[in-house]
Write an enzyme that holds these catalytic residues in place. Structure first.
Site: not given
Length: 383
Positions: A253-255
């Site tokens: 995940a990036d965010r």
């Protein structure tokens, strides 16, 4: 274990991931400008690694300035310098929250140090440098715990009846090349293999930047983990194949928004939809630094748009080129000239499609109300 970030007191080098898996070369990062371009150009990528390299780039710059006798600034001047540099670094990749989270935390640390009576500008710089250096070891420890937690969850909930082993599919690159080491989602795969639970790993090619075929495949081969590469469009057929028997998909995940909506590499949403249809467990693996409680849902996440050339061309050595230091990377155009291109780097996977969020603390599942309650991860008892 592969190492993509090398650091020793002011000396920072990163493995140039644009040239992998054909050429392994480290490039020096001496300043925040070097760090910004390395991140923007994707010579380094992966949310945890981006944050670490950005902070260490500034640490290297501050160290060099001090060694050159240029670090003699007042407390106020040093605080302003660090704040300005951090603001600049954050603009390199807007979607990954780890970068802005690290910048915010280290800026707060610096400002608090400035309040200590008798502080000097050099003390402020030293405080930042020490905090940036600590991120390397902390991230590795977190990744190993993520790997263990995810593997234990998969062993309990995703293995097929009568079978203690599991086949797992992963997307993009979330391993040692995307972190300080071991990895998040790929760390779960590594942990499964170490526990003799992994039957087989599958990795997607991950167009248009091919992080799966170039980087994840590179790591899996390096670690001698039984693995197979597929194109992104083969995922549905793979999940439908009962003989393959994929039990879980695990991605990074990036965010992660407060409600569990997750921004990750483009193509993640499609895999989540496929997993739901085929009854395959879908996990997001990420450290708590990736969870952004200030972002209420995926609708509030900025999606980075990348250049059209990433879709219309592809890079690599010529077919038949030898694996020597003389290999040169060439660019080949693969699309009709003049075609319009839409190239979002990420997509949003709704929380409803996610079975669990694997962190270094625990695997968070939805509550009785069907919603994620991620704020509990940040209680004092879990720190």
């Amino acid at each position: 274990m592969l190492q993509a970030i090398k650091y020793s007191k002011g000396q920072l080098e990163i493995l140039d991931q644009l040239q992998l898996p054909f050429i392994e070369t480290f490039i020096p990062i001496r300043s925040t400008e070097d760090g910004w371009h390395a991140i923007k150009d994707m010579k380094v990528r992966g949310a945890p690694a981006i944050a670490i390299v950005a902070m260490l780039a500034l640490a290297a710059e501050l160290t060099s300035a001090a060694e050159a006798g240029q670090g003699d600034r007042t407390v106020e001047e040093m605080c302003q310098l660090i704040s300005d540099k951090l603001a600049y670094l954050v603009t390199s990749r807007p979607t990954a929250v780890n970068l802005s989270d690290a910048a915010r935390k280290l800026e707060t640390l610096v400002l608090n140090r400035a309040k200590v009576p008798g502080s000097r500008g050099s003390d402020i710089a030293d405080t930042f440098i020490q905090a940036a250096e600590a991120m390397l070891g902390d991230d590795l420890n977190d990744n190993q715990r993520i790997g263990h937690n995810g593997a234990e969850w998969i062993a309990k909930y995703a293995t097929k009846a009568g079978n203690s082993e599991v086949a797992v599919l992963t997307h993009c690159n979330t391993g040692s090349l995307a972190t300080s080491g071991y990895g998040t989602a790929l760390g779960v795969v590594r942990s499964l293999a170490a526990k003799n639970i992994l039957r087989h790993a599958y990795c997607t090619e991950t167009r248009p930047y091919n992080q799966g075929s170039r980087l994840t495949a590179f790591e899996l081969v390096h670690d001698k983990i039984p693995a197979t590469l597929i194109t992104d469009s083969m995922a549905a057929a793979l999940l439908a194949d009962a003989q393959v028997g994929v039990g879980a998909i695990v991605v990074g995940a990036d965010r992660v928004a407060a409600n569990g909506d997750t921004a990750n590499k483009i193509g993640t949403y499609a895999l989540a939809v496929l997993a739901k249809h085929h009854g395959v467990k879908f996990l997001v693996a990420a450290p708590r630094t990736t969870i952004d409680l200030a972002t209420k849902s995926g609708r509030d996440i900025i999606i980075e748009q990348r250049p059209a050339s990433e879709v219309t061309s592809i890079k690599g050595p010529r077919a038949g080129a030898g694996d020597t230091d003389g290999v040169s990377i060439e660019t080949v155009h693969i699309a009709a000239p003049g075609i319009n291109v839409w190239n979002p780097a990420f997509d949003i996977t709704p929380a409803a499609l996610i079975d669990g969020i694997v962190t270094e603390v625990e695997v968070v599942e939805k509550g009785p109300d069907g919603q994620y309650h991620l704020d509990g991860l940040f209680d004092d008892s879990t720190r």
